[in-house]
Design a protein around this motif. Structure first.
Motif, PDB file in Angstrom:
ATOM      1  N   ALA A   8      -2.553  -1.776  -3.567  1.00 11.35           N
ATOM      2  CA  ALA A   8      -1.932  -1.108  -4.714  1.00 11.35           C
ATOM      3  C   ALA A   8      -1.792  -2.074  -5.890  1.00 11.35           C
ATOM      4  O   ALA A   8      -2.057  -1.701  -7.046  1.00 11.35           O
ATOM      5  CB  ALA A   8      -0.578  -0.546  -4.320  1.00 11.35           C
ATOM      6  N   ILE A   9      -1.392  -3.302  -5.629  1.00 16.22           N
ATOM      7  CA  ILE A   9      -1.242  -4.280  -6.699  1.00 16.22           C
ATOM      8  C   ILE A   9      -2.587  -4.629  -7.314  1.00 16.22           C
ATOM      9  O   ILE A   9      -2.736  -4.671  -8.548  1.00 16.22           O
ATOM     10  CB  ILE A   9      -0.519  -5.534  -6.166  1.00 16.22           C
ATOM     11  CG1 ILE A   9       0.938  -5.199  -5.846  1.00 16.22           C
ATOM     12  CG2 ILE A   9      -0.601  -6.685  -7.159  1.00 16.22           C
ATOM     13  CD1 ILE A   9       1.686  -6.296  -5.126  1.00 16.22           C
ATOM     14  N   VAL A  10      -3.591  -4.855  -6.478  1.00 17.79           N
ATOM     15  CA  VAL A  10      -4.925  -5.189  -6.988  1.00 17.79           C
ATOM     16  C   VAL A  10      -5.494  -4.024  -7.791  1.00 17.79           C
ATOM     17  O   VAL A  10      -6.076  -4.210  -8.864  1.00 17.79           O
ATOM     18  CB  VAL A  10      -5.866  -5.579  -5.824  1.00 17.79           C
ATOM     19  CG1 VAL A  10      -7.307  -5.675  -6.284  1.00 17.79           C
ATOM     20  CG2 VAL A  10      -5.408  -6.888  -5.204  1.00 17.79           C
ATOM     21  N   THR A  11      -5.293  -2.810  -7.324  1.00  9.33           N
ATOM     22  CA  THR A  11      -5.773  -1.628  -8.044  1.00  9.33           C
ATOM     23  C   THR A  11      -5.057  -1.474  -9.386  1.00  9.33           C
ATOM     24  O   THR A  11      -5.677  -1.154 -10.403  1.00  9.33           O
ATOM     25  CB  THR A  11      -5.560  -0.366  -7.190  1.00  9.33           C
ATOM     26  OG1 THR A  11      -6.195  -0.548  -5.935  1.00  9.33           O
ATOM     27  CG2 THR A  11      -6.132   0.849  -7.862  1.00  9.33           C
ATOM     28  N   GLY A  12      -3.756  -1.726  -9.402  1.00  5.97           N
ATOM     29  CA  GLY A  12      -2.998  -1.641 -10.650  1.00  5.97           C
ATOM     30  C   GLY A  12      -3.436  -2.682 -11.660  1.00  5.97           C
ATOM     31  O   GLY A  12      -3.580  -2.386 -12.850  1.00  5.97           O
TER      32      GLY A  12
END
Length: 60
Positions: A8-12
């Protein structure tokens, strides 16, 4: 940190980078100045060899 939070962090971060890149690209394209419209004459859009043909002789 579990895998789902990391994804989720990498995608954000990737989404934010794409958004900022898009905004920079739009600003650069807008900075170029006024856009000039395309020519309206159909003969200006034809290739050289087609513009030299006699169009009236092709009518049936």
């Amino acid at each position: 940190m579990d895998r789902s939070k990391l994804v989720a962090i990498v995608t954000g971060v990737f989404s934010l980078l794409l958004a900022i890149g898009y905004l920079v690209l739009v600003q650069l394209l807008d900075f170029r100045g006024d856009m000039v419209p395309a020519p309206l004459s159909p003969l200006l859009n034809l290739p050289f060899w087609a513009a030299t043909l006699n169009v009236n002789s092709m009518a049936c």
